[in-house]
Design an enzyme around this catalytic site. Structure first.
Site, PDB file in Angstrom:
ATOM      1  N   ASP A 134      -8.273   5.400  -4.431  1.00 22.35           N
ATOM      2  CA  ASP A 134      -7.491   6.569  -4.854  1.00 22.35           C
ATOM      3  C   ASP A 134      -8.260   7.852  -4.499  1.00 22.35           C
ATOM      4  O   ASP A 134      -9.373   7.798  -3.971  1.00 22.35           O
ATOM      5  CB  ASP A 134      -7.175   6.487  -6.373  1.00 22.35           C
ATOM      6  CG  ASP A 134      -8.427   6.557  -7.254  1.00 22.35           C
ATOM      7  OD1 ASP A 134      -9.292   7.410  -7.009  1.00 22.35           O
ATOM      8  OD2 ASP A 134      -8.537   5.756  -8.205  1.00 22.35           O
ATOM      9  N   TYR A 186       0.831  -1.214   0.000  1.00 22.70           N
ATOM     10  CA  TYR A 186       0.000   0.000   0.000  1.00 22.70           C
ATOM     11  C   TYR A 186       0.868   1.268   0.000  1.00 22.70           C
ATOM     12  O   TYR A 186       0.463   2.295  -0.562  1.00 22.70           O
ATOM     13  CB  TYR A 186      -0.997  -0.016   1.172  1.00 22.70           C
ATOM     14  CG  TYR A 186      -2.083  -1.039   0.937  1.00 22.70           C
ATOM     15  CD1 TYR A 186      -3.158  -0.772   0.087  1.00 22.70           C
ATOM     16  CD2 TYR A 186      -2.010  -2.309   1.509  1.00 22.70           C
ATOM     17  CE1 TYR A 186      -4.128  -1.714  -0.169  1.00 22.70           C
ATOM     18  CE2 TYR A 186      -2.981  -3.273   1.260  1.00 22.70           C
ATOM     19  CZ  TYR A 186      -4.038  -2.971   0.418  1.00 22.70           C
ATOM     20  OH  TYR A 186      -4.999  -3.919   0.161  1.00 22.70           O
ATOM     21  N   HIS A 216     -14.616   1.429   0.181  1.00 22.21           N
ATOM     22  CA  HIS A 216     -13.538   0.478   0.496  1.00 22.21           C
ATOM     23  C   HIS A 216     -12.299   1.154   1.089  1.00 22.21           C
ATOM     24  O   HIS A 216     -11.213   0.608   1.019  1.00 22.21           O
ATOM     25  CB  HIS A 216     -13.167  -0.328  -0.770  1.00 22.21           C
ATOM     26  CG  HIS A 216     -14.297  -1.188  -1.239  1.00 22.21           C
ATOM     27  ND1 HIS A 216     -14.372  -1.711  -2.510  1.00 22.21           N
ATOM     28  CD2 HIS A 216     -15.407  -1.619  -0.597  1.00 22.21           C
ATOM     29  CE1 HIS A 216     -15.485  -2.422  -2.622  1.00 22.21           C
ATOM     30  NE2 HIS A 216     -16.128  -2.376  -1.489  1.00 22.21           N
ATOM     31  N   SER A 268     -17.090  -3.999 -12.237  1.00 22.21           N
ATOM     32  CA  SER A 268     -17.559  -5.301 -12.726  1.00 22.21           C
ATOM     33  C   SER A 268     -18.749  -5.806 -11.910  1.00 22.21           C
ATOM     34  O   SER A 268     -19.321  -6.846 -12.232  1.00 22.21           O
ATOM     35  CB  SER A 268     -16.412  -6.311 -12.669  1.00 22.21           C
ATOM     36  OG  SER A 268     -15.979  -6.433 -11.326  1.00 22.21           O
ATOM     37  N   ASN A 308     -13.242   2.914  -5.147  1.00 20.80           N
ATOM     38  CA  ASN A 308     -11.808   3.126  -5.342  1.00 20.80           C
ATOM     39  C   ASN A 308     -11.171   3.724  -4.096  1.00 20.80           C
ATOM     40  O   ASN A 308     -11.787   4.507  -3.379  1.00 20.80           O
ATOM     41  CB  ASN A 308     -11.573   4.064  -6.529  1.00 20.80           C
ATOM     42  CG  ASN A 308     -12.115   3.459  -7.810  1.00 20.80           C
ATOM     43  OD1 ASN A 308     -12.374   2.260  -7.860  1.00 20.80           O
ATOM     44  ND2 ASN A 308     -12.309   4.277  -8.822  1.00 20.80           N
TER      45      ASN A 308
HETATM   46  N1  APR Z   1     -13.707   2.812 -18.658  1.00 23.97           N
HETATM   47  C1  APR Z   1     -14.777   2.247 -18.037  1.00 23.97           C
HETATM   48  N2  APR Z   1     -14.757   0.994 -17.551  1.00 23.97           N
HETATM   49  C2  APR Z   1     -13.633   0.281 -17.702  1.00 23.97           C
HETATM   50  C3  APR Z   1     -12.482   0.790 -18.335  1.00 23.97           C
HETATM   51  C4  APR Z   1     -12.550   2.128 -18.834  1.00 23.97           C
HETATM   52  N3  APR Z   1     -11.515   2.723 -19.438  1.00 23.97           N
HETATM   53  N4  APR Z   1     -11.521  -0.176 -18.317  1.00 23.97           N
HETATM   54  C5  APR Z   1     -12.051  -1.233 -17.692  1.00 23.97           C
HETATM   55  N5  APR Z   1     -13.320  -0.977 -17.320  1.00 23.97           N
HETATM   56  C6  APR Z   1     -14.285  -1.814 -16.605  1.00 23.97           C
HETATM   57  C7  APR Z   1     -14.055  -3.311 -16.761  1.00 23.97           C
HETATM   58  O1  APR Z   1     -14.721  -3.778 -17.957  1.00 23.97           O
HETATM   59  C8  APR Z   1     -14.712  -3.858 -15.503  1.00 23.97           C
HETATM   60  O2  APR Z   1     -16.105  -4.097 -15.676  1.00 23.97           O
HETATM   61  O3  APR Z   1     -14.128  -1.556 -15.229  1.00 23.97           O
HETATM   62  C9  APR Z   1     -14.517  -2.705 -14.494  1.00 23.97           C
HETATM   63  C10 APR Z   1     -13.464  -2.969 -13.463  1.00 23.97           C
HETATM   64  O4  APR Z   1     -13.864  -4.033 -12.664  1.00 23.97           O
HETATM   65  P1  APR Z   1     -12.951  -4.560 -11.465  1.00 23.97           P
HETATM   66  O5  APR Z   1     -11.534  -4.667 -11.923  1.00 23.97           O
HETATM   67  O6  APR Z   1     -13.600  -5.773 -10.923  1.00 23.97           O
HETATM   68  O7  APR Z   1     -12.996  -3.353 -10.394  1.00 23.97           O
HETATM   69  P2  APR Z   1     -14.143  -2.991  -9.337  1.00 23.97           P
HETATM   70  O8  APR Z   1     -15.491  -3.360  -9.843  1.00 23.97           O
HETATM   71  O9  APR Z   1     -13.895  -1.580  -8.954  1.00 23.97           O
HETATM   72  O10 APR Z   1     -13.752  -3.937  -8.136  1.00 23.97           O
HETATM   73  C11 APR Z   1     -14.512  -3.859  -6.965  1.00 23.97           C
HETATM   74  O11 APR Z   1     -13.033  -5.358  -5.820  1.00 23.97           O
HETATM   75  O12 APR Z   1     -10.864  -6.067  -5.392  1.00 23.97           O
HETATM   76  C12 APR Z   1     -11.946  -5.350  -4.912  1.00 23.97           C
HETATM   77  O13 APR Z   1     -11.955  -3.700  -3.258  1.00 23.97           O
HETATM   78  C13 APR Z   1     -11.609  -3.918  -4.601  1.00 23.97           C
HETATM   79  O14 APR Z   1     -12.963  -1.932  -4.911  1.00 23.97           O
HETATM   80  C14 APR Z   1     -12.538  -3.136  -5.512  1.00 23.97           C
HETATM   81  C15 APR Z   1     -13.677  -4.105  -5.745  1.00 23.97           C
END
Ligand code: APR
Length: 237
Positions: free
Chosen positions: A91, A55, A106, A182, A89
């Protein structure tokens, strides 16, 4: 006339175009680490130094990444709408883009808290959370209660203390916008179910989304372009 309420739920995808890695686009690895090692309480107790270093590195990279046009467009919605951002996020790009009402579900990289003020019922006490900016946390850095400081991050298996506030906000929304998540991780992924039956729900994501809802409009695009489409669409309504 009162401004319409827009609730914006964001995930890693909103920061992707700033150069921040998403979680599930990289084979279950987060910056080359297994999620179980760096995002669980078990991982913390197994190797605190490794988790702190992980981190510390993410935090040190933060000032080098900048808000992108999607964060800025979300902040600009505040001119015409009553906007609540709910982000998964850790950030600070929504803050730096100018959004003023942000719920971090989170946790936040720029904060720390004592490891032993956590309990299953309440998560942690808000008063014990410290602002550390972009500074590192080291083994031996203690809170006023004498316990080791840890990152202010909600790890898998931990309570999500801000979920109640997030549910209240979604219940009040006139428009729900979901960007770049996602929708795999609960309770955040279930938030849209609290939206009023009559409101439109927009999702900006270049990939398929796991939501089947008649209110849903999927803007299949990256966040920066998708936000332009979203703003054009709602300005015609
Ligand atoms: N613009 C929009 N969406 C995008 C882009 C982009 N440029 N690039 C990727 N994506 C989409 C992907 O298609 C996916 O559906 O962003 C999503 C990212 O999904 P994850 O990687 O699963 O991230 P997130 O949903 O934020 O994860 C949730 O999981 O690991 C934990 O605590 C962590 O907060 C996080 C949580």
């Amino acid at each position: 006339m009162a401004k319409k309420k827009i609730v914006v739920l964001t995930g890693a995808g909103v920061s992707a175009e700033s150069g921040v890695s998403t979680f599930r686009d990289s084979d279950g690895l987060w910056e080359n680490h297994r999620v179980e090692d760096v995002a669980t309480l078990e991982g913390w107790y197994r190797d605190r130094k490794m988790v702190l270093d992980f981190y510390n590195e993410r935090r040190a990279q933060l000032p080098q990444v900048k808000p992108n046009a999607a964060h800025i467009a979300i902040a600009s919605l505040e001119k015409d709408y009553d906007v609540q951002v709910i982000t998964q996020n850790v950030d600070n790009l929504h803050e730096r883009a100018g959004s003023t009402r942000i719920i971090h579900l989170h946790g936040e990289l720029t904060k720390a808290r004592p490891e032993n003020c956590y309990n299953e019922m309440d998560g942690f006490s808000e008063e014990s959370v410290l602002d550390i900016g972009y500074e590192s946390i080291h083994i031996g850095d203690l809170a006023t209660n004498g316990s080791q400081l840890r990152p202010h991050i909600v790890w898998f298996g931990e309570a999500v203390p801000n979920i109640g506030k997030a549910i209240d906000a979604v219940e009040q929304a006139d428009i729900l916008l979901i960007v770049g998540t996602s929708l795999q991780v609960y309770p955040a992924a279930g938030l849209y179910a609290y939206a009023k039956a009559s409101i439109p729900i927009y999702i900006i994501d270049p990939k398929d989304v796991p939501v089947r809802d008649t209110r849903l409009m999927h803007i299949r695009d990256v966040a920066t372009r998708g936000m332009q489409t979203f703003i054009e669409t709602i300005s015609k309504q």
